[in-house]
Design a protein around this motif. Structure first.
Motif, PDB file in Angstrom:
ATOM      1  N   ASN A   1       0.826  -1.209   0.000  1.00 42.06           N
ATOM      2  CA  ASN A   1       0.000   0.000   0.000  1.00 42.06           C
ATOM      3  C   ASN A   1       0.858   1.256   0.000  1.00 42.06           C
ATOM      4  O   ASN A   1       0.561   2.232  -0.707  1.00 42.06           O
ATOM      5  CB  ASN A   1      -0.929   0.000   1.215  1.00 42.06           C
ATOM      6  N   LEU A   2       1.930   1.247   0.772  1.00 43.74           N
ATOM      7  CA  LEU A   2       2.803   2.413   0.801  1.00 43.74           C
ATOM      8  C   LEU A   2       3.478   2.614  -0.554  1.00 43.74           C
ATOM      9  O   LEU A   2       3.580   3.737  -1.050  1.00 43.74           O
ATOM     10  CB  LEU A   2       3.852   2.242   1.902  1.00 43.74           C
ATOM     11  N   ARG A   3       3.922   1.535  -1.164  1.00 45.95           N
ATOM     12  CA  ARG A   3       4.583   1.657  -2.470  1.00 45.95           C
ATOM     13  C   ARG A   3       3.644   2.248  -3.512  1.00 45.95           C
ATOM     14  O   ARG A   3       4.057   3.026  -4.373  1.00 45.95           O
ATOM     15  CB  ARG A   3       5.078   0.291  -2.933  1.00 45.95           C
ATOM     16  N   SER A   4       2.376   1.842  -3.460  1.00 51.72           N
ATOM     17  CA  SER A   4       1.415   2.327  -4.452  1.00 51.72           C
ATOM     18  C   SER A   4       1.039   3.782  -4.208  1.00 51.72           C
ATOM     19  O   SER A   4       0.934   4.572  -5.146  1.00 51.72           O
ATOM     20  CB  SER A   4       0.150   1.463  -4.417  1.00 51.72           C
ATOM     21  N   ALA A   5       0.833   4.140  -2.943  1.00 53.63           N
ATOM     22  CA  ALA A   5       0.342   5.478  -2.619  1.00 53.63           C
ATOM     23  C   ALA A   5       1.439   6.527  -2.595  1.00 53.63           C
ATOM     24  O   ALA A   5       1.188   7.699  -2.855  1.00 53.63           O
ATOM     25  CB  ALA A   5      -0.380   5.452  -1.269  1.00 53.63           C
ATOM     26  N   LEU A   6       2.674   6.113  -2.275  1.00 57.30           N
ATOM     27  CA  LEU A   6       3.784   7.050  -2.156  1.00 57.30           C
ATOM     28  C   LEU A   6       4.970   6.558  -2.999  1.00 57.30           C
ATOM     29  O   LEU A   6       6.008   6.164  -2.471  1.00 57.30           O
ATOM     30  CB  LEU A   6       4.221   7.187  -0.686  1.00 57.30           C
ATOM     31  N   PRO A   7       4.848   6.544  -4.319  1.00 58.18           N
ATOM     32  CA  PRO A   7       5.949   6.056  -5.161  1.00 58.18           C
ATOM     33  C   PRO A   7       7.192   6.925  -5.017  1.00 58.18           C
ATOM     34  O   PRO A   7       7.105   8.126  -4.772  1.00 58.18           O
ATOM     35  CB  PRO A   7       5.378   6.145  -6.578  1.00 58.18           C
ATOM     36  N   MET A   8       8.341   6.318  -5.148  1.00 58.45           N
ATOM     37  CA  MET A   8       9.582   7.072  -5.004  1.00 58.45           C
ATOM     38  C   MET A   8       9.723   8.091  -6.125  1.00 58.45           C
ATOM     39  O   MET A   8       9.513   7.773  -7.298  1.00 58.45           O
ATOM     40  CB  MET A   8      10.787   6.130  -5.002  1.00 58.45           C
TER      41      MET A   8
ATOM     42  N   PRO B   1       4.170  19.021  -0.118  1.00 58.72           N
ATOM     43  CA  PRO B   1       3.864  19.406   1.267  1.00 58.72           C
ATOM     44  C   PRO B   1       2.415  19.113   1.609  1.00 58.72           C
ATOM     45  O   PRO B   1       1.513  19.236   0.768  1.00 58.72           O
ATOM     46  CB  PRO B   1       4.163  20.906   1.292  1.00 58.72           C
ATOM     47  N   SER B   2       2.192  18.696   2.851  1.00 62.38           N
ATOM     48  CA  SER B   2       0.846  18.405   3.357  1.00 62.38           C
ATOM     49  C   SER B   2       0.133  17.370   2.494  1.00 62.38           C
ATOM     50  O   SER B   2      -1.086  17.429   2.294  1.00 62.38           O
ATOM     51  CB  SER B   2       0.011  19.691   3.434  1.00 62.38           C
ATOM     52  N   PHE B   3       0.876  16.408   1.989  1.00 66.53           N
ATOM     53  CA  PHE B   3       0.290  15.371   1.149  1.00 66.53           C
ATOM     54  C   PHE B   3      -0.681  14.527   1.969  1.00 66.53           C
ATOM     55  O   PHE B   3      -0.383  14.124   3.091  1.00 66.53           O
ATOM     56  CB  PHE B   3       1.399  14.484   0.582  1.00 66.53           C
ATOM     57  N   ARG B   4      -1.839  14.242   1.391  1.00 67.78           N
ATOM     58  CA  ARG B   4      -2.840  13.439   2.085  1.00 67.78           C
ATOM     59  C   ARG B   4      -2.528  11.957   1.873  1.00 67.78           C
ATOM     60  O   ARG B   4      -2.602  11.456   0.760  1.00 67.78           O
ATOM     61  CB  ARG B   4      -4.239  13.761   1.558  1.00 67.78           C
ATOM     62  N   VAL B   5      -2.190  11.267   2.941  1.00 63.90           N
ATOM     63  CA  VAL B   5      -1.895   9.838   2.878  1.00 63.90           C
ATOM     64  C   VAL B   5      -3.184   9.069   3.131  1.00 63.90           C
ATOM     65  O   VAL B   5      -3.826   9.232   4.172  1.00 63.90           O
ATOM     66  CB  VAL B   5      -0.835   9.437   3.920  1.00 63.90           C
ATOM     67  N   PHE B   6      -3.582   8.229   2.181  1.00 61.88           N
ATOM     68  CA  PHE B   6      -4.812   7.465   2.332  1.00 61.88           C
ATOM     69  C   PHE B   6      -4.635   6.363   3.366  1.00 61.88           C
ATOM     70  O   PHE B   6      -3.528   5.927   3.691  1.00 61.88           O
ATOM     71  CB  PHE B   6      -5.239   6.872   0.987  1.00 61.88           C
ATOM     72  N   ASN B   7      -5.774   5.904   3.887  1.00 65.84           N
ATOM     73  CA  ASN B   7      -5.763   4.958   5.002  1.00 65.84           C
ATOM     74  C   ASN B   7      -4.970   3.690   4.712  1.00 65.84           C
ATOM     75  O   ASN B   7      -4.346   3.131   5.605  1.00 65.84           O
ATOM     76  CB  ASN B   7      -7.200   4.588   5.393  1.00 65.84           C
TER      77      ASN B   7
ATOM     78  N   MET C   1       0.628   5.535 -11.388  1.00 65.35           N
ATOM     79  CA  MET C   1       0.508   5.067 -10.024  1.00 65.35           C
ATOM     80  C   MET C   1      -0.895   5.335  -9.492  1.00 65.35           C
ATOM     81  O   MET C   1      -1.617   6.206  -9.973  1.00 65.35           O
ATOM     82  CB  MET C   1       1.511   5.802  -9.115  1.00 65.35           C
ATOM     83  N   GLU C   2      -1.273   4.583  -8.491  1.00 70.41           N
ATOM     84  CA  GLU C   2      -2.546   4.796  -7.816  1.00 70.41           C
ATOM     85  C   GLU C   2      -2.277   5.608  -6.567  1.00 70.41           C
ATOM     86  O   GLU C   2      -1.689   5.128  -5.609  1.00 70.41           O
ATOM     87  CB  GLU C   2      -3.188   3.459  -7.454  1.00 70.41           C
ATOM     88  N   PHE C   3      -2.711   6.855  -6.557  1.00 65.90           N
ATOM     89  CA  PHE C   3      -2.472   7.725  -5.400  1.00 65.90           C
ATOM     90  C   PHE C   3      -3.646   7.598  -4.433  1.00 65.90           C
ATOM     91  O   PHE C   3      -4.771   7.385  -4.820  1.00 65.90           O
ATOM     92  CB  PHE C   3      -2.315   9.177  -5.831  1.00 65.90           C
TER      93      PHE C   3
END
Length: 218
Positions: free
Chosen positions: A109-116, A123-129, A216-218
């Motif tokens: 999930n982290l790899r998909s939502a927060l790709p390198m 800034p203030s990026f919304r991280v999904f559950n 990517m899926e954000f």
């Protein structure tokens, strides 16, 4: 003349390439870095599917070909045992292998939502559950290791395989402005200022934008 070649995809986007490169550097291996073009099918597949199972990074060394980051680490650990990829203490070695394996096979999930993406800053990026649980688990790993082994790296004074495996996550925490507790923040900053990471980031900044868009899926 270098004795080995490491094939990678993108310095800016590819976390697996970064891990493989760090491992080779930590081993003291004399190697050249070869980059696949951005339009290469294997390169895009590795980036888009966020998978360690494609054939990059790929190490050629003295007639031996090794791919997959952990396989490269295991090979170089056998070839250069003095490199110190793993702690000397047997319990710490088992711990290091465990958390390295957890990164290798998990945190999807982290790899998909927060790709390198080393060049970006959100800034203030919304991280999904879906990714929040992965972040919490990684912070727990950082806190546990730093408390047990006194830092500044996860297993003490020297970087190990675990630091190579978690280094790309530290770049993601910076890129997406993820709020971390003090101990995890200090570790993230230590990794980002690690000379090998600085060298990689400087090269990534010079990388041409051959990959126009990652789906990517954000």
């Amino acid at each position: 003349m270098a004795t080995a070649t490491l094939t990678i995809s993108s310095r800016n986007y590819s976390s697996w390439s970064l891990r493989g490169w760090l491992i080779c550097k930590m081993a003291g291996l004399d190697f050249d870095t070869e980059m696949l073009p951005g339009g290469d099918e294997t390169s895009r597949a590795e980036l888009l599917h966020l998978s360690p199972s494609f054939l990059v990074p790929r190490l050629h060394h003295e007639g031996i070909v090794v791919w997959d980051t952990l396989a490269i680490a295991q090979y170089l650990n056998e070839t250069f045992p003095e490199a110190g990829f793993l702690p000397k203490d047997v319990a710490a070695r088992a711990h290091c292998r465990s958390i390295a394996g957890e990164m290798h096979g998990g945190f999807i999930n982290l790899r998909s939502a927060l790709p390198m993406n080393l060049k970006a800053f959100h800034p203030s990026f919304r991280v999904f559950n879906g990714a929040k649980g992965d972040i919490e688990r990684i912070v727990t790993i950082f806190d546990d290791c730093l408390a047990r082994y006194d830092g500044p790296f996860l297993f003490g004074e020297r970087p190990t395989l675990a630091d190579a495996m978690y280094a790309p996550v530290c770049t993601r925490f910076r890129t997406y402005d993820v709020t971390l507790p003090p101990r995890a923040t200090a570790y993230r900053d230590a990794i980002l200022h690690w000379p090998l990471m600085v060298e990689w980031a400087e090269a990534a900044a010079e990388e041409p934008e051959e990959i126009e868009e990652l789906d990517m899926e954000f």
